[in-house]
Design an enzyme around this catalytic site. Structure first.
Site, short mmCIF file in Angstrom:
data_model
loop_
_atom_site.label_atom_id
_atom_site.label_comp_id
_atom_site.label_asym_id
_atom_site.label_seq_id
_atom_site.Cartn_x
_atom_site.Cartn_y
_atom_site.Cartn_z
N ASN A 9 0.88 -1.18 0.00
CA ASN A 9 0.00 0.00 0.00
C ASN A 9 0.90 1.22 0.00
OD1 ASN A 9 -1.78 2.06 0.52
ND2 ASN A 9 -2.25 1.43 2.62
N TRP A 10 1.00 1.87 -1.16
CA TRP A 10 1.94 3.00 -1.29
C TRP A 10 1.38 4.28 -0.67
CZ3 TRP A 10 3.55 2.19 -7.16
CH2 TRP A 10 4.29 1.00 -7.26
N LYS A 11 0.13 4.25 -0.26
CA LYS A 11 -0.52 5.44 0.31
C LYS A 11 -0.32 6.64 -0.62
CE LYS A 11 0.10 3.42 4.82
NZ LYS A 11 0.13 3.59 6.25
N HIS A 95 -9.46 0.95 5.18
CA HIS A 95 -8.16 1.14 5.84
C HIS A 95 -8.36 2.07 7.04
CE1 HIS A 95 -4.05 2.46 6.56
NE2 HIS A 95 -3.67 1.37 5.93
N GLU A 97 -6.74 4.49 8.10
CA GLU A 97 -6.58 5.92 7.82
C GLU A 97 -7.84 6.49 7.19
OE1 GLU A 97 -2.87 5.58 5.65
OE2 GLU A 97 -1.87 5.07 7.54
N GLU A 167 -5.21 -5.13 10.92
CA GLU A 167 -4.20 -4.09 11.06
C GLU A 167 -4.44 -3.31 12.35
OE1 GLU A 167 -2.35 -2.94 7.09
OE2 GLU A 167 -4.12 -1.70 7.33
N GLY A 173 2.61 2.21 10.74
CA GLY A 173 3.52 3.33 10.54
C GLY A 173 4.22 3.77 11.81
N SER A 212 3.68 -2.28 10.39
CA SER A 212 5.14 -2.27 10.53
C SER A 212 5.79 -3.62 10.23
CB SER A 212 5.55 -1.77 11.92
OG SER A 212 5.06 -0.46 12.13
N GLY A 233 2.83 -1.15 4.35
CA GLY A 233 2.85 0.28 4.04
C GLY A 233 4.27 0.75 3.79
N GLY A 234 4.91 1.30 4.82
CA GLY A 234 6.24 1.92 4.66
C GLY A 234 7.24 1.05 3.92
C1 PEP Z 1 -0.72 0.06 6.27
O1 PEP Z 1 -0.86 1.25 6.12
O2 PEP Z 1 -1.58 -0.70 5.84
C2 PEP Z 1 0.47 -0.41 6.97
C3 PEP Z 1 0.47 -1.63 7.41
O3 PEP Z 1 1.50 0.48 7.12
P1 PEP Z 1 2.95 0.15 7.75
O4 PEP Z 1 3.45 -1.11 7.13
O5 PEP Z 1 3.80 1.34 7.38
O6 PEP Z 1 2.77 0.03 9.23
#
Ligand code: PEP
Length: 250
Positions: A9-11, A95, A97, A167, A173, A212, A233-234
């Site tokens: 997920n590149w956000k 999600h 966010e 999640e 993040g 993470s 994500g990251g």
């Molecule tokens: C996400 O946004 O779905 C996520 C898991 O982010 P991260 O891996 O950065 O915690």
């Protein structure tokens, strides 16, 4: 046997140039990997570029969100028909966010799930509790409420053609990962709740962990009985980091 799925997920990150480099690295690093499903979810403006770059590769395309409405007067929104037009196969729905920053309710998420699926796309339904909720001991109550909203709207058979992502909001993040045992416990709870409706659907359902995930913790997480891959994500923004996770799955 459930195949491992790793979804990036590149956000709201990237540019035409950076995405070209990132995808080049991911695609070449995955050429030999055939036993893991991999997909990337770029921001909307880059769907066409990424669609083109993924032709002939083993990486699928997903979107980060979709409108629950059909095409029409919804300024700033993107309809599911537009996503299929660009070769998307998956859509992230609910999600944290989107829930926290844009006020998406359980009912709206369930509506989006239904709309996404009606277009032939696979929803990736995100569930998870905040830190406050975990510390108050209501993790299962929250996850059950989020899941039930979808089950009540579409029925358990529809879940068979979807993916769920657990999640924990406190792990997204933040660099703070749920321990493999903490994650496994919630994954098992989600599977058992689906099994309460249909055991076959529950057994086949892929439940990803997100929060993470890194190359260093992916293998232990994915080794757990009810963890079938990750929503990343990251670490999906650097080819080497993302590939390390895909290879851990492989
Ligand atoms: C996400 O946004 O779905 C996520 C898991 O982010 P991260 O891996 O950065 O915690």
């Amino acid at each position: 046997m459930r195949r491992i799925l790793v979804a990036g997920n590149w956000k709201m990150n990237g540019s035409k140039t950076s995405i070209g480099h990132l995808l080049g690295g991911i695609v070449s690093g995955l050429a030999q990997v055939s036993d893991v499903d991999v997909l990337v979810c770029p921001p909307f403006p880059y769907l066409a570029q990424v669609q083109g770059l993924l032709v002939g590769t083993n990486v699928a395309l997903g979107a980060q969100n979709a409108s629950e409405h059909p095409p029409g007067a919804f300024t700033g929104e993107v309809a599911v028909e537009m996503l299929t037009d660009f070769g998307c196969e998956y859509v992230i729905v609910g999600h944290s966010e989107r829930r926290a920053l844009y006020g998406e309710t359980d009912a709206q998420v369930a509506h989006k799930f239904e709309t996404v699926q009606s277009a032939g796309l696979t929803p990736i339904l995100c569930l998870g509790e905040t830190l406050e909720e975990r510390e108050s001991g209501v993790t299962e109550t929250v996850v059950a409420r989020q899941l039930d909203a979808v089950l009540e709207r579409v029925g358990v058979k529809a879940i068979a053609d979807a993916v769920v992502a657990y999640e924990p909001v406190w792990a997204i993040g933040t660099g703070r990962t749920a321990s493999p045992d903490q994650a496994q416990a919630v994954h098992a709870f989600i599977r058992a709740r689906v099994a309460g409706h249909d055991t076959q659907v529950a057994q086949a359902l892929r439940i990803l962990y997100g929060g993470s995930v890194k190359g260093g913790n992916a293998q232990e997480l994915f080794g757990k009985q009810d963890i079938d891959g990750g929503l990343i994500g990251g670490a999906s923004l650097q080819a080497d980091d993302f590939l390390a996770i895909c290879h851990a799955a492989h």
